[in-house]
Design an enzyme around this catalytic site. Structure first.
Site, PDB file in Angstrom:
ATOM      1  N   PRO A 108      13.843 -14.584   0.449  1.00 11.05           N
ATOM      2  CA  PRO A 108      14.992 -15.222   1.306  1.00 11.05           C
ATOM      3  C   PRO A 108      14.611 -16.374   1.925  1.00 11.05           C
ATOM      4  O   PRO A 108      15.605 -17.047   2.478  1.00 11.05           O
ATOM      5  CB  PRO A 108      15.424 -13.964   2.034  1.00 11.05           C
ATOM      6  CG  PRO A 108      14.329 -13.089   2.069  1.00 11.05           C
ATOM      7  CD  PRO A 108      13.437 -13.114   0.739  1.00 11.05           C
ATOM      8  N   VAL A 135       0.857  -1.113   0.090  1.00  8.79           N
ATOM      9  CA  VAL A 135       0.025  -0.101  -0.038  1.00  8.79           C
ATOM     10  C   VAL A 135       0.857   1.456  -0.029  1.00  8.79           C
ATOM     11  O   VAL A 135       0.244   2.272   0.154  1.00  8.79           O
ATOM     12  CB  VAL A 135      -0.881   0.005   1.135  1.00  8.79           C
ATOM     13  CG1 VAL A 135      -1.996  -1.131   1.123  1.00  8.79           C
ATOM     14  CG2 VAL A 135      -0.246   0.046   2.475  1.00  8.79           C
ATOM     15  N   GLY A 169       8.761 -11.404  -2.484  1.00  5.82           N
ATOM     16  CA  GLY A 169       8.495 -10.727  -1.214  1.00  5.82           C
ATOM     17  C   GLY A 169       7.222 -11.101  -0.526  1.00  5.82           C
ATOM     18  O   GLY A 169       6.631  -9.958   0.121  1.00  5.82           O
ATOM     19  N   SER A 175       4.850 -13.669   1.955  1.00  7.26           N
ATOM     20  CA  SER A 175       4.692 -14.830   2.616  1.00  7.26           C
ATOM     21  C   SER A 175       3.740 -15.712   1.961  1.00  7.26           C
ATOM     22  O   SER A 175       3.432 -17.003   2.563  1.00  7.26           O
ATOM     23  CB  SER A 175       4.154 -14.613   3.948  1.00  7.26           C
ATOM     24  OG  SER A 175       3.060 -13.768   4.239  1.00  7.26           O
ATOM     25  N   CYS A 204     -15.285  13.711   7.517  1.00 10.11           N
ATOM     26  CA  CYS A 204     -15.458  13.828   6.096  1.00 10.11           C
ATOM     27  C   CYS A 204     -15.792  15.363   6.018  1.00 10.11           C
ATOM     28  O   CYS A 204     -17.111  15.485   6.503  1.00 10.11           O
ATOM     29  CB  CYS A 204     -16.534  12.997   5.643  1.00 10.11           C
ATOM     30  SG  CYS A 204     -16.844  13.399   4.194  1.00 10.11           S
ATOM     31  N   HIS A 262      -4.722  -4.027  -2.387  1.00  9.49           N
ATOM     32  CA  HIS A 262      -5.165  -3.736  -0.863  1.00  9.49           C
ATOM     33  C   HIS A 262      -5.229  -2.247  -0.715  1.00  9.49           C
ATOM     34  O   HIS A 262      -4.988  -1.571   0.522  1.00  9.49           O
ATOM     35  CB  HIS A 262      -3.959  -4.411   0.066  1.00  9.49           C
ATOM     36  CG  HIS A 262      -3.821  -5.685   0.015  1.00  9.49           C
ATOM     37  ND1 HIS A 262      -2.952  -6.606   0.574  1.00  9.49           N
ATOM     38  CD2 HIS A 262      -4.902  -6.782  -0.369  1.00  9.49           C
ATOM     39  CE1 HIS A 262      -3.146  -7.836   0.433  1.00  9.49           C
ATOM     40  NE2 HIS A 262      -4.387  -8.148  -0.212  1.00  9.49           N
TER      41      HIS A 262
END
Ligand code: BV8
Length: 255
Positions: free
Chosen positions: A222, A111, A195, A197, A155, A127
């Site tokens: 990694p 994001v 990158g 999971s 708002c 997202h």
């Protein structure tokens, strides 16, 4: 100097003949820019909070000020960092493929807007984007609001609390974005998962969808993930290094 992460020559050949490439990125691609991932320890004030706990509609309803401050802290962090070589390599990959008349879709769970800042053009944000703010009642993006000192700010149109324009746990993903991502996964010759999971759904279903449609799936991470055993190629290492090596191996002139 020999590349620390040698790219298999077979993979180089597949990239050179690819017509449709899709990439899914997660928080790990922004890690080398200094943006903490979700599963790393949160630094500073937020060490005692669980992001999956803070990033929910329930948390916002319970304590709007805390959630607003958490996102304000993350927004300020993101404004301060720069894209890293991994973001830059993905922008170079897109340019090289477009130059050859191939198609490229970058699907991100992140994001932070760093892909766009690195020059990526066809970016699908699954997202949302922490740099955008929307009305929690009307769901419409709000560009500016009077600084009344009240947090979250009301708002300017309806007075409901403003909130970050991101998808919280338990919320639906933007339908059009996810449809674009699914189509890119189904049609891809090569699907890179970098990158991530590979645990957060439904984004994590995309590499599997690509596999089901006979794409070559390349994982860049990694560490091992649930996707690793099924990935066609596993390039174990930090995305800032591996993605730069990949572009250099496939198109030396583009890197
Ligand atoms: C939804 C925005 C329908 C907010 C985020 C099954 C099906 C459907 C839903 C679910 C399901 N099971 C559970 C669910 C619910 C939930 C979910 O998936 N939970 C998980 C925890 C199991 N999903 C949802 O709620 C989604 N909505 O499904 O709607 C619905 C509706 C109602 C009821 C039911 C279903 C919404 C999910 C979106 C949540 N919002 N972000 C914000 O940012 O604050 S997700 C958030 O998590 C971030 O986007 C982040 O990207 C993501 C975490 O994933 P990763 O990106 O992979 O990051 P992570 O830290 O986990 O991993 C980093 C990786 O990088 C690691 O592997 C690490 O090794 C690697 N790494 C580290 N350094 C490097 C590196 N890699 C490369 N280079 C490096 N240098």
């Amino acid at each position: 100097m020999a590349a620390k992460h040698p790219i298999p020559s077979e993979l180089v050949a597949i990239f050179r003949s690819a017509r449709r490439v899709a990439v899914l990125t997660g928080a790990g691609v922004s890690a080398e820019s200094g943006v903490p991932t979700f599963r790393d320890a949160q630094t500073g004030l937020w060490a005692q909070f669980d992001p999956a706990e803070l990033g929910t509609p329930e948390a916002f309803a319970r304590n709007p000020r805390l959630v607003w401050d958490w996102y304000a802290w993350r927004r300020e962090l993101v404004e301060r960092v720069d894209p890293n070589p991994g973001h830059v390599a993905l922008a170079a990959l897109e340019a090289a493929l477009l130059q050859r008349g191939a198609q490229f879709t970058l699907i991100t769970q992140n994001v932070d807007g760093l892909h766009q800042r690195a020059g990526s053009r066809n970016v699908v944000e699954l997202h949302g984007n922490i740099r955008r703010v929307k009305c929690s009642a009307e769901e419409l993006v709000v560009e500016s609001w009077p600084e009344t000192g009240e947090l979250p700010p009301p708002c300017p149109r309806c007075g409901a609390p403003l909130r970050p324009d991101v998808v919280w746990f338990g919320e639906m993903l933007p339908a059009e974005a996810f449809a674009l991502a699914e189509r890119a996964a189904v049609e891809s010759d090569i699907f890179i998962s970098a990158g991530t999971s590979a645990e957060v759904q439904p984004a994590a279903s995309l590499p599997w969808l690509a596999l089901d449609h006979h794409a070559a799936v390349v994982e860049v991470n990694p560490e091992a993930t649930p996707l690793t055993p099924q990935a066609t190629y596993v390039l174990a290492g930090p995305s800032g290094v591996v993605l730069a090596q990949l572009v250099k191996a496939v198109w030396p002139e583009a890197s």
